[in-house]
Design a protein around this motif. Structure first.
Motif, PDB file in Angstrom:
ATOM      1  N   TRP A  35      -2.212  -2.066   9.179  1.00 34.95           N
ATOM      2  CA  TRP A  35      -2.365  -0.611   9.052  1.00 34.95           C
ATOM      3  C   TRP A  35      -1.331   0.157   9.862  1.00 34.95           C
ATOM      4  O   TRP A  35      -0.943   1.267   9.480  1.00 34.95           O
ATOM      5  CB  TRP A  35      -3.810  -0.195   9.367  1.00 34.95           C
ATOM      6  N   SER A  84       0.814  -1.223   0.000  1.00 39.41           N
ATOM      7  CA  SER A  84       0.000   0.000   0.000  1.00 39.41           C
ATOM      8  C   SER A  84       0.843   1.267   0.000  1.00 39.41           C
ATOM      9  O   SER A  84       0.312   2.358  -0.199  1.00 39.41           O
ATOM     10  CB  SER A  84      -0.911   0.017   1.224  1.00 39.41           C
ATOM     11  N   ARG A 108     -16.748  -0.374   9.669  1.00 42.57           N
ATOM     12  CA  ARG A 108     -16.199  -1.394   8.760  1.00 42.57           C
ATOM     13  C   ARG A 108     -14.703  -1.144   8.558  1.00 42.57           C
ATOM     14  O   ARG A 108     -13.882  -2.044   8.711  1.00 42.57           O
ATOM     15  CB  ARG A 108     -16.916  -1.388   7.401  1.00 42.57           C
ATOM     16  N   HIS A 164      -8.315   5.834   6.991  1.00 38.60           N
ATOM     17  CA  HIS A 164      -8.208   4.709   7.920  1.00 38.60           C
ATOM     18  C   HIS A 164      -7.814   5.197   9.316  1.00 38.60           C
ATOM     19  O   HIS A 164      -8.345   4.726  10.317  1.00 38.60           O
ATOM     20  CB  HIS A 164      -7.216   3.656   7.399  1.00 38.60           C
ATOM     21  N   THR A 181     -10.423  -5.122   1.145  1.00 39.89           N
ATOM     22  CA  THR A 181     -11.538  -5.093   2.098  1.00 39.89           C
ATOM     23  C   THR A 181     -10.914  -4.946   3.481  1.00 39.89           C
ATOM     24  O   THR A 181      -9.693  -4.867   3.610  1.00 39.89           O
ATOM     25  CB  THR A 181     -12.367  -6.403   2.080  1.00 39.89           C
ATOM     26  N   HIS A 190       0.619  -1.512  -6.776  1.00 42.72           N
ATOM     27  CA  HIS A 190      -0.377  -1.384  -5.698  1.00 42.72           C
ATOM     28  C   HIS A 190      -1.791  -1.505  -6.264  1.00 42.72           C
ATOM     29  O   HIS A 190      -2.258  -0.596  -6.951  1.00 42.72           O
ATOM     30  CB  HIS A 190      -0.199  -0.029  -4.993  1.00 42.72           C
TER      31      HIS A 190
END
Ligand SMILES: NC(=O)C1=CN([C@@H]2O[C@H](COP(=O)(O)OP(=O)(O)OC[C@H]3O[C@@H](n4cnc5c(N)ncnc54)[C@H](O)[C@@H]3O)[C@@H](O)[C@H]2O)C=CC1
Ligand SMILES: O=C(O)C(=O)Cc1ccc(O)cc1
Length: 296
Positions: free
Chosen positions: A240, A105, A231, A199, A134, A129
């Motif tokens: 992350w 990412s 979500r 995020h 999901t 990338h």
């Protein structure tokens, strides 16, 4: 497309990391009719056994060198924090002329890992990338259609060989993706704003609310916009943390700017400046609706 299929048919593919992305690549390849050998590098013996039993790959190895033996096209789909170790293991293990790509990412950090690992072989590395995913992780999260109609950004370095680039383009077109190219630094800035910051905001908002006394009631009445936040906040925290740490240089300026704008909104709420709120919300709506209209 048939040129891409023909090009891909000549490859022996190895995918390192069979989670959401790697697992979707191997499923998508089979669904697209690729019949060549697929081998994989996985984290443990149980996953190796399962991947073969499920018929996702022909061979799965916990040793990266064994996983890439004989491969002509290697796709590295491990978390950002594991990229450095995998690229170091690839050096000396990949066949001469084999092309290596990744799905990370962030791009500048992975290019640095690839330079350190691949040394003079860097020309055969194509940074990539897929802008598709999901909130789920792991072998069972993958599905064959994940990349269908989605964008994949390739960020070739000055050394990237043209043939290597076209072989990686062929991989993604067979998986149904729309491939474009971008400078790696620009990629990291764009994704900091459009993916990494959202995020960070979602994780933080859901954490804030979850730690409030009225937690149960808040989640019981979660609806509309908040469901989307929750979500995203259920995405893999380790994955992350890696992404945000690797791309901190690009995330920080846009985060600072957002905090400034949020403070202005707080002031407007506190002092009852309805017009300021309407102007801010209106600019956002115009920007969003303008984009939707442009896209038809
Ligand atoms: N999750 C998403 O929606 C997206 C993720 N990406 C990127 O793709 C990469 C993979 O992400 P996901 O598939 O979502 O993660 P994931 O957590 O679902 O899968 C990663 C897999 O790599 C394995 N792994 C870790 N170290 C390994 C090693 N040394 N050798 C072999 N396997 C190893 C893990 O066991 C796991 O199965 C990451 O770099 C991520 O930034 C890109 C686009 C979307
Ligand atoms: O689940 C979502 O909404 C995502 O945003 C998926 C995603 C995660 C990471 C990426 O680098 C690209 C896409």
């Amino acid at each position: 497309m048939s040129a891409a299929r023909d090009k891909l048919a000549a490859e022996r593919i190895s995918v390192i990391g069979l989670g959401l992305i790697g697992g979707s690549i191997v499923r998508g390849l089979r669904a697209a009719g690729y019949t060549g050998p697929i081998q994989a590098g996985v984290a443990d013996a149980a996953e190796a056994k399962r991947a073969v039993e499920l018929g996702l790959v022909d061979r799965a190895e916990t040793d990266t060198a064994k996983a890439v033996a004989g491969a002509t096209l290697v796709v590295v789909a491990v978390p950002i924090g594991a990229m450095g170790a995998v690229f170091a293991e690839l050096a000396g293990a990949i066949a001469p002329g084999a092309v290596v790509t990744d799905t990370g990412s962030t791009k500048l950090s992975v290019i640095e890992n690839a330079r350190a690992g691949m040394g003079p072989g860097i020309g055969h590395y194509v940074p990539g990338h897929p802008i598709a995913g999901t909130e789920r992780s792991g072998l069972d999260a993958g599905f064959a259609q994940l990349f269908d109609g989605r964008r994949v950004i390739l960020t070739p370095t000055p050394e990237t060989d043209a043939d290597a680039l076209s072989r990686v383009e062929a991989l993604w077109s067979v998986l149904g993706a729309r491939v474009s190219e971008m400078d790696a630094a620009h990629h990291d800035e764009v994704l900091a704003a459009t993916s990494h910051l959202p995020h960070v905001l979602a994780f933080t908002l859901v954490d804030t609310l979850a730690r409030m006394a009225e937690r149960t009631e808040i989640f019981e009445y979660a609806a509309g916009g908040f469901t989307d936040f929750t979500r995203i906040a259920s995405s893999n925290p380790e994955l992350w943390s890696d992404i945000v740490t690797a791309n901190h240089d690009a995330i920080l300026p846009v985060l600072e700017r957002y905090i400034g704008d949020l403070e202005a909104v707080r002031t407007a709420i506190a002092s009852g400046e309805r017009a300021t709120l309407a102007a801010t919300f209106g600019r956002a709506k115009d920007a969003r609706d303008g984009l939707a209209a442009e896209r038809g």
